[in-house]
Design an enzyme around this catalytic site. Structure first.
Site, PDB file in Angstrom:
ATOM      1  CG  HIS A 169      36.362  32.830  33.438  1.00 49.69           C
ATOM      2  ND1 HIS A 169      36.130  33.717  34.468  1.00 49.69           N
ATOM      3  CD2 HIS A 169      37.391  32.036  33.851  1.00 49.69           C
ATOM      4  CE1 HIS A 169      36.972  33.464  35.464  1.00 49.69           C
ATOM      5  NE2 HIS A 169      37.743  32.462  35.118  1.00 49.69           N
TER       6      HIS A 169
ATOM      7  CD  GLU B 154      48.169  34.420  33.455  1.00 47.52           C
ATOM      8  OE1 GLU B 154      47.230  33.654  33.770  1.00 47.52           O
ATOM      9  OE2 GLU B 154      48.681  35.250  34.253  1.00 47.52           O
TER      10      GLU B 154
END
Length: 663
Positions: free
Chosen positions: A469, A402
């Site tokens: 998540h 990322e």
């Protein structure tokens, strides 16, 4: 001092170039010597010396063309002087004056300049390596035969960003020269404590790229090798890792000194001075003598003194609050686009996909990057079918890195393109946090460079996905000046706000609630349209109380009001959190006199705290009761549905709402 004789191979380099390389090394050396005097006199605040390393900066820059980007570091003054930046601008920069490149907002080499195609460093060293990837990617996509050079030190090669950037460049075959200046020490830590391989260039093997170890004190070796590699890389893109062996002859910065360096080692490298040795070579070639050297030095000294006088005469920077605040973001004139097409009832996930697809059609310089977004269509299928429409050049699967991809998005922006990055889950933005908050957010304020990047953030709980998540982590970013944050709750808003986010040249965190993706339907125009940032939506009107929320909280509030028709409330959907529409909230408070704010995020430090504080400071006299804030508990979000239900604020909101109404 007796200098070590270096082996210089002039190959087919002409005499003028040989002499220019000498002058280009001499100039930064003489500037540095002057800066060290000024530092002792207190006329500059700090100095990072590159004395003894001039051959690397000058050799690399001289082998590149003027339109090719270079991303230097502290000890690369030779990059700036070889690109012929006027010295008074550098001197003003180092004194924090307006004539520099950052208007006094940053120091030393922490700046960039599009005019000279230089992108300076930030103190978090690693991200600039990924930025180079993005710059090079833009050149490849635009069919420009160019290379990009980026510098780091041997210490910086231990950072994760270094490995991410090399991997991306290799997988995508980007024409990036990764230049490691191995100068022996990271501040006081020697190379023996920095890495455990013989040569850092050997790491290129693991990334499937060419790599070379070069004598960084030999100007002709540097210039020739980079020139040779550059010619090939422009025609056949691909990365190369270069390790330049050199030595840092002064402290990390002047205050740190060099007492930790053994005297014998310092003396050994002192004999390998790149300028003194090259000077001897040019004398042997009959191209230089003492008279010519004195003339060169006199010319450079005159230039230094003239430009110093100019910089010293410049006024100190004045603090003008409006100027400082207006430069946090690049000016963006919102243009409304309306769709005359008929609407269709679609889900929020469809609206995001439709808005993204239409923006790809609007902007042929827009690139989407993310994990599994190409052929697979992303884990939420937002980009399904995009490869067929736009190809894999513009819809790019990324490695799992990322930080490197966010930095590459910044590089695309610097080199004239737009980027959308999909975080597979908003939680994973933590792995790209540094370039988001320290690079994207600060670039325009620091040196006037836009960050034309949108980061899509699938977020939120109530779906039983557990601690990694399910987070709704908008408060990480609303705290950071320079970022914009959107958080739509409905398909219509999601499509229009996403189009605006992509049009905006500033960095935008675009939150998309996973729990709403396939549960919320709305009539949405099929054509392209935009919606303004900073304008909340009034969903329901009533005189008893003001309810403010965003994201899934809006739907919880709607459900509760539907179950309790006796409650007459204004329900405000913020839609964007930065900028924040406080005007709509104030207007409602003036009517109802009571305020309750609902957020899905844990309560402390969230957006509701700031809204509450602003209302207390600016509309206290209208309040008929205490402001209530309702959010999730101060704990990570759990997996079990029963535990998650206890964590989320929906049931607590009903209780707090009734309590405030009864106050």
């Amino acid at each position: 001092m007796e200098y070590q004789r270096m082996e210089y191979q002039r190959k087919d380099i002409d005499n003028n170039t040989l002499l220019n390389l000498y002058k280009r090394m001499l100039k930064p050396r003489m500037i540095e010597e002057k800066m060290l005097i000024l530092l002792r006199q207190g006329k500059i605040s700090k100095w990072f010396s590159g004395i003894g390393q001039e051959a690397i900066s000058v050799g690399v820059t001289s082998a590149m063309t003027a339109e090719e980007y270079i991303l230097p570091m502290h000890r690369n003054l030779g990059v700036f002087t070889t690109r012929e930046i006027p010295l008074h601008r550098l001197f003003s920069q180092w004194q924090g004056k307006a004539g520099g490149f950052t208007k006094g907002r940053d120091r030393s080499f922490h700046f960039g300049t599009q005019e000279y195609k230089i992108v300076g460093m930030i103190s978090h060293l690693g991200p600039q390596l990924g930025v180079a990837d993005g710059i090079a990617l833009a050149d490849v996509l635009q069919n420009r035969e160019r290379i990009t050079a980026v510098f780091t030190g041997e210490g910086g090669t231990s950072e994760g960003d270094f490995h991410e950037a090399l991997n991306i460049a290799s997988v995508w075959q980007l024409p990036v020269l990764f230049c490691i200046e191995n100068n022996g020490y990271g501040l006081s830590t020697p190379t023996s404590e920095q890495y455990n391989c013989e040569n850092l260039a050997d790491r290129g093997i693991g990334y499937g790229m060419e790599s070379y170890t070069i004598d960084g004190n030999n100007i002709l070796d540097v210039y020739s090798k980079v020139g040779e590699l550059g010619q090939r890389m422009r025609k056949k893109p691909g990365p190369v890792l270069l390790e330049f062996k050199t030595f840092r002859m002064r402290g990390h910065e002047e205050a740190s000194g060099t007492k930790y360096v053994p005297d014998a080692l310092m003396e050994e490298w002192g004999t390998m001075d790149p300028i003194a040795n090259y000077e001897s070579f040019l004398k042997e070639e009959g191209l230089l003598d003492n008279i010519k050297i004195d003339l060169q030095k006199a010319e450079i000294e005159s230039e230094i003194n003239e430009h110093l006088q100019f910089a010293f005469g410049e006024h100190e920077v004045d603090f003008v609050e409006s100027d400082e605040l207006s430069d946090v973001y690049k000016a963006f004139a919102y243009t409304e686009a309306r769709s005359n097409n008929a609407g269709e009832k679609i889900r929020l996930v469809d609206a995001v996909s439709q808005g993204l697809r239409q923006s790809m059609e609007q902007h042929d310089n827009l690139v989407i990057m993310g994990q599994d977004i190409a052929g697979y269509g992303g884990v939420f299928k937002v980009t399904e079918g995009f490869v067929d429409a736009f190809g894999t050049s513009r819809v790019r699967n990324t490695p799992i890195c990322e930080s490197g991809i966010v930095a590459a998005a910044m590089g695309l922006s610097i080199n004239g393109m737009k980027a959308v990055v999909e975080m597979q889950f908003a939680d994973f933005a933590s792995s790209g946090f540094n370039p988001i908050v320290n690079y994207l957010a600060k670039s325009h304020y620091r040196w006037g460079e836009k960050a034309d990047v949108v980061i899509r953030m699938p977020c939120g709980g109530d779906v039983g996905a557990g601690p990694f998540h399910s987070q709704t982590n908008e408060a990480w970013f609303t705290k950071t000046p320079g970022l914009k944050v959107a958080y739509p709750a409905f398909p219509f808003d999601a499509k229009g706000l996403l189009a605006t986010a992509i049009n905006d040249p500033n960095p935008v965190l675009f939150f998309e609630h996973k729990g709403l993706y396939r549960s919320v339907y709305q009539e949405v125009p099929t054509g392209y349209y935009t919606l303004p940032f900073g304008k909340a939506a009034l969903l329901k009107e009533g005189h008893e109380i003001t309810i403010v929320s965003y994201g899934a909280g809006v739907h919880w509030a709607l459900e509760i009001l539907g179950n309790h028709p006796e409650i007459k409330a204004d329900l405000i959907d913020l839609r964007t959190l930065m900028p924040l529409d406080m005007t709509s909230i104030y207007t409602s408070i003036e009517k109802t006199g009571k305020l309750i704010i609902l957020q899905e995020d844990s309560l402390f430090g969230g957006i509701s705290s700031d809204i509450s504080a602003l209302v207390m400071e600016n509309r206290f006299e209208y309040l008929d009761g205490p402001i209530k804030r309702v959010g999730s508990l101060e704990m990570p979000i759990p997996f079990s549905k029963r535990l998650e239900n206890g964590y989320l604020p929906k049931e607590r909101f009903v209780v707090a709402l009734k309590e405030l109404l009864a106050y």
